[in-house]
Design a protein around this motif. Structure first.
Motif, short mmCIF file in Angstrom:
data_model
loop_
_atom_site.label_atom_id
_atom_site.label_comp_id
_atom_site.label_asym_id
_atom_site.label_seq_id
_atom_site.Cartn_x
_atom_site.Cartn_y
_atom_site.Cartn_z
N GLY A 16 0.82 -1.20 0.00
CA GLY A 16 0.00 0.00 0.00
C GLY A 16 0.85 1.25 0.00
O GLY A 16 2.00 1.26 -0.43
N ASP A 69 -1.60 -0.86 -6.53
CA ASP A 69 -1.78 -2.19 -5.98
C ASP A 69 -0.45 -2.93 -6.11
O ASP A 69 0.42 -2.54 -6.90
N PRO A 93 -4.89 -2.11 3.60
CA PRO A 93 -4.94 -2.75 2.28
C PRO A 93 -3.61 -2.68 1.54
O PRO A 93 -2.77 -1.84 1.84
N GLY A 95 -3.58 -2.10 -1.70
CA GLY A 95 -3.78 -1.18 -2.82
C GLY A 95 -5.04 -0.36 -2.65
O GLY A 95 -5.67 -0.35 -1.60
N LYS A 96 -5.41 0.30 -3.70
CA LYS A 96 -6.61 1.13 -3.71
C LYS A 96 -7.82 0.22 -3.94
O LYS A 96 -8.43 0.20 -5.01
N TYR A 97 -8.15 -0.55 -2.93
CA TYR A 97 -9.14 -1.61 -3.03
C TYR A 97 -10.55 -1.12 -3.37
O TYR A 97 -11.39 -1.91 -3.80
N PHE A 102 -7.86 -2.53 -8.70
CA PHE A 102 -6.72 -2.37 -7.81
C PHE A 102 -6.92 -3.09 -6.47
O PHE A 102 -6.23 -2.82 -5.49
N ALA A 103 -7.86 -4.01 -6.42
CA ALA A 103 -8.18 -4.73 -5.18
C ALA A 103 -7.57 -6.12 -5.11
O ALA A 103 -7.59 -6.76 -4.07
N LYS A 104 -7.00 -6.60 -6.20
CA LYS A 104 -6.52 -7.97 -6.26
C LYS A 104 -5.48 -8.28 -5.17
O LYS A 104 -5.53 -9.31 -4.54
N GLY A 105 -4.53 -7.39 -4.97
CA GLY A 105 -3.50 -7.61 -3.96
C GLY A 105 -4.07 -7.72 -2.56
O GLY A 105 -3.65 -8.56 -1.77
N THR A 106 -5.05 -6.90 -2.25
CA THR A 106 -5.68 -6.94 -0.93
C THR A 106 -6.50 -8.22 -0.77
O THR A 106 -6.39 -8.91 0.24
#
Length: 110
Positions: A16, A69, A93, A95-97, A102-106
């Motif tokens: 993040g 992300d 998080p 990333g910018k979920y 941009f939510a995939k990493g979270t």
């Protein structure tokens, strides 16, 4: 908090906006990504004192010159560390979920 945790844990996964500060502390170009500049000196000290404990992203998903992300390689690295851990403390998080792309990493790192 990271200083205290570093004395107690095996690894700290940094993602993040926090990762942006560490990369700026390393002198890396992070484009227009958000950086809390008041923490750069602290990050430099942490990197010098606990280099083996801090696990930084190795790739990012970016848009408009901003890291938003963690990337696929980082998800794999972080997932490996998480899978091998007995205890995981989650704080924020990856990333910018709020935006699905941009939510995939979270989501994957949960």
């Amino acid at each position: 908090i990271l200083e205290h945790l570093a004395t107690k844990v095996d690894h700290i996964l940094v993602g993040g906006a926090c990762a942006n500060v560490f990369y700026r502390a390393l002198g890396k170009d992070i484009g227009r990504s958000y950086v809390e500049t008041s923490m750069i000196e602290t990050c430099i000290a942490l990197l010098q004192k606990y280099p083996e404990k801090l696990v930084l992203p190795v790739d990012f998903v970016s848009s408009q010159e901003m890291y938003l992300d963690i990337g696929a390689k980082t998800i794999k690295n972080f997932s490996t560390v998480i899978t091998q851990s007995h205890t995981v403390i989650w704080a924020g998080p990856m990333g910018k979920y709020e935006e699905k792309k941009f939510a995939k990493g979270t989501i994957r790192s949960e």
